[in-house]
Design an enzyme around this catalytic site. Sequence first.
Site, PDB file in Angstrom:
ATOM      1  N   GLY A  53      37.047  33.581  15.434  1.00 54.08           N
ATOM      2  CA  GLY A  53      36.368  33.068  14.662  1.00 54.08           C
ATOM      3  C   GLY A  53      34.943  33.862  15.760  1.00 54.08           C
ATOM      4  CB  ALA A  54      34.256  36.691  17.166  1.00 54.78           C
ATOM      5  CB  SER A 187      36.917  19.773  22.681  1.00 56.12           C
ATOM      6  OG  SER A 187      35.908  18.703  22.653  1.00 56.12           O
ATOM      7  CE1 TYR A 215      37.214  19.729  16.532  1.00 59.73           C
ATOM      8  CE2 TYR A 215      37.030  18.148  18.008  1.00 59.73           C
ATOM      9  CZ  TYR A 215      36.657  19.141  18.056  1.00 59.73           C
ATOM     10  OH  TYR A 215      36.840  20.243  18.651  1.00 59.73           O
TER      11      TYR A 215
HETATM   12  N1  LIG Z   1      30.548  23.088  18.056  1.00 59.08           N
HETATM   13  C1  LIG Z   1      30.743  21.838  19.216  1.00 59.08           C
HETATM   14  O1  LIG Z   1      30.526  21.497  19.836  1.00 59.08           O
HETATM   15  C2  LIG Z   1      31.946  22.378  20.105  1.00 59.08           C
HETATM   16  C3  LIG Z   1      32.872  21.287  20.757  1.00 59.08           C
HETATM   17  C4  LIG Z   1      33.928  21.414  21.803  1.00 59.08           C
HETATM   18  C5  LIG Z   1      34.959  22.572  21.386  1.00 59.08           C
HETATM   19  N2  LIG Z   1      33.531  23.454  20.177  1.00 59.08           N
HETATM   20  C6  LIG Z   1      34.726  23.896  19.687  1.00 59.08           C
HETATM   21  O2  LIG Z   1      34.003  25.783  19.869  1.00 59.08           O
HETATM   22  C7  LIG Z   1      34.985  26.280  19.316  1.00 59.08           C
HETATM   23  C8  LIG Z   1      34.180  27.126  18.459  1.00 59.08           C
HETATM   24  O3  LIG Z   1      33.643  26.335  17.286  1.00 59.08           O
HETATM   25  P1  LIG Z   1      31.804  26.476  17.473  1.00 59.08           P
HETATM   26  O4  LIG Z   1      31.803  25.362  17.866  1.00 59.08           O
HETATM   27  O5  LIG Z   1      31.322  28.337  17.628  1.00 59.08           O
HETATM   28  O6  LIG Z   1      31.892  26.806  15.928  1.00 59.08           O
HETATM   29  P2  LIG Z   1      32.121  27.923  14.304  1.00 59.08           P
HETATM   30  O7  LIG Z   1      30.558  28.515  14.776  1.00 59.08           O
HETATM   31  O8  LIG Z   1      32.283  26.865  12.958  1.00 59.08           O
HETATM   32  O9  LIG Z   1      32.881  28.655  14.650  1.00 59.08           O
HETATM   33  C9  LIG Z   1      34.123  28.638  14.428  1.00 59.08           C
HETATM   34  C10 LIG Z   1      35.257  30.022  13.691  1.00 59.08           C
HETATM   35  O10 LIG Z   1      36.006  30.105  12.760  1.00 59.08           O
HETATM   36  C11 LIG Z   1      36.635  30.215  12.606  1.00 59.08           C
HETATM   37  N3  LIG Z   1      37.411  30.074  11.584  1.00 59.08           N
HETATM   38  C12 LIG Z   1      37.451  29.032  10.796  1.00 59.08           C
HETATM   39  N4  LIG Z   1      39.021  29.030  10.107  1.00 59.08           N
HETATM   40  C13 LIG Z   1      39.383  30.032  10.638  1.00 59.08           C
HETATM   41  C14 LIG Z   1      40.671  30.148  10.559  1.00 59.08           C
HETATM   42  N5  LIG Z   1      41.821  29.736   8.742  1.00 59.08           N
HETATM   43  N6  LIG Z   1      41.033  31.730  10.676  1.00 59.08           N
HETATM   44  C15 LIG Z   1      40.017  32.463  10.574  1.00 59.08           C
HETATM   45  N7  LIG Z   1      38.657  31.484  11.627  1.00 59.08           N
HETATM   46  C16 LIG Z   1      38.438  30.460  11.544  1.00 59.08           C
HETATM   47  C17 LIG Z   1      35.354  29.898  11.122  1.00 59.08           C
HETATM   48  O11 LIG Z   1      34.869  31.403  10.809  1.00 59.08           O
HETATM   49  P3  LIG Z   1      34.021  31.061   9.339  1.00 59.08           P
HETATM   50  O12 LIG Z   1      32.530  30.913   9.346  1.00 59.08           O
HETATM   51  O13 LIG Z   1      34.795  32.509   8.006  1.00 59.08           O
HETATM   52  O14 LIG Z   1      34.483  30.122   8.553  1.00 59.08           O
HETATM   53  C18 LIG Z   1      34.355  30.541  12.774  1.00 59.08           C
HETATM   54  O15 LIG Z   1      33.889  32.128  13.010  1.00 59.08           O
HETATM   55  C19 LIG Z   1      36.184  25.853  18.137  1.00 59.08           C
HETATM   56  O16 LIG Z   1      37.540  25.922  19.221  1.00 59.08           O
HETATM   57  C20 LIG Z   1      35.594  24.096  18.331  1.00 59.08           C
HETATM   58  O17 LIG Z   1      36.856  23.135  18.535  1.00 59.08           O
HETATM   59  C21 LIG Z   1      32.644  23.642  19.914  1.00 59.08           C
END
Ligand SMILES: NC(=O)c1ccc[n+]([C@@H]2O[C@H](COP(=O)([O-])OP(=O)(O)OC[C@H]3O[C@@H](n4cnc5c(N)ncnc54)[C@H](OP(=O)(O)O)[C@@H]3O)[C@@H](O)[C@H]2O)c1
Length: 369
Positions: A53-54, A187, A215
């Site tokens: 998910g980079a 998280s 979640y």
């Molecule tokens: N944001 C927060 O506040 C927060 C808080 C706690 C934990 N987290 C964790 O941080 C991590 C990163 O999230 P982020 O906040 O950076 O969100 P993000 O910007 O939405 O990044 C998530 C990535 O995961 C990819 N993804 C989703 N479904 C997928 C699949 N089936 N196969 C492969 N890739 C997939 C997305 O790709 P597409 O764009 O192509 O869908 C995107 O590149 C997650 O594990 C999340 O639970 C985030």
Amino acid sequence: MSFINGPVFNRVIVPLSLVSSVCGGILLLREKKGGKKCPNTNRVDGKVVVITGANSGIGKETAKEVAKRGATVILGCRHMGKCEDAAVEIRRLSENKHVVCRFLNLADLNSVKEFAETIQKELPHIDVLVNNAGVMKPRPPKTTFKTDDGFERQFGVNHLGHFLLTNLLLEKLTNGEEPGRVINITSDAYKQGSIDLENIDKSDVEGEERLNQLYYQSKLANVLFTDSLNRRSKSEYNEKLVSNCIHPGIVDTNISQYSTVPFYVAPMYSLFKPFKLLTAMKTPLQGAQTSIHLATDPSLTHRSGWYYSDCESIAPTCDLCDGDLADQLWKKCEEWTDLAERRNKIKPKNQNNIATSDVKKISQKQTSS
Ligand SMILES: NC(=O)c1ccc[n+]([C@@H]2O[C@H](COP(=O)([O-])OP(=O)(O)OC[C@H]3O[C@@H](n4cnc5c(N)ncnc54)[C@H](OP(=O)(O)O)[C@@H]3O)[C@@H](O)[C@H]2O)c1
Ligand SMILES: *[C@@H]1O[C@H](CO)[C@@H](O)[C@H](O)[C@H]1NC(C)=O
């Protein structure tokens, strides 16, 4: 008449200084809420870092930073257009051409196996695996509730796909001089999570609350996994692997992109936007600091089984979760992913080392084929 009481002072200087105080205050607040900056600046030349998910958010910022520090970076994504856009940007900013995209759909276990097989052939060794991809409260019409294999999507993508991926890459993570680093992005929402292995769909909960619970469950599964993997590293892999998980903070990313808010909520969202600055939300770069810290800090070579936040270890995962449940979950996941069978199907031959060859050529070949 003195300058202090003069018209220029009253009409220009006073409001100007008020505005700049407010702006400065907001910036300070944001800096403070943003958490710690990753303390080390070590280079990681030649190390191989795989990030799921980079193409967006925390994963992209992590990729950018490790590329700047000299790593070969594999971006595992399922939208190749978005992935290539991110790769182009990262190559440009980092002046590092060893940044490649490979197709990975974590919602499809066969795709996970194919991704693992492809990069195993291309890489003699993997130094760091960042299990970063994630979804939050996904639903139709943006996406389906279930993965291609029929698992609930949050459990499937956030946990099960990564479970299979990590297991299929273990050989390459454990064959180096230093232990391979597995970093799981969880998280602190895991604290609200519960897992009933007989009811992984949480069919007894309704509506919005069900999606919340799912979640939390997936993030608890991340902590349990980290704990199991840490124990397995000791018992089966001669500590040739370290496994830690992190809470990135509340970060302004695309994490809710597959969630749909009711139409009457949407305008409130746009009204709220300017005030995001005042909230506790981190920028993606701030949110990536702990991932970067765990991927690069030389003092963490043997550090394993910890839960991190703001670049600090908060507690050992074994204090945070139930070890028996972690074992049971692991066993179930072996079944659910057909781990043994999928592992046997992988034949790691035909080494084509992308860590040293001309990476650009390979990615061109891939997009043109
Ligand atoms: N944001 C927060 O506040 C927060 C808080 C706690 C934990 N987290 C964790 O941080 C991590 C990163 O999230 P982020 O906040 O950076 O969100 P993000 O910007 O939405 O990044 C998530 C990535 O995961 C990819 N993804 C989703 N479904 C997928 C699949 N089936 N196969 C492969 N890739 C997939 C997305 O790709 P597409 O764009 O192509 O869908 C995107 O590149 C997650 O594990 C999340 O639970 C985030
Ligand atoms: C969110 O997704 C859009 C569209 O793919 C992208 O342009 C943007 O950079 C992403 N946001 C973050 C914070 O990564």
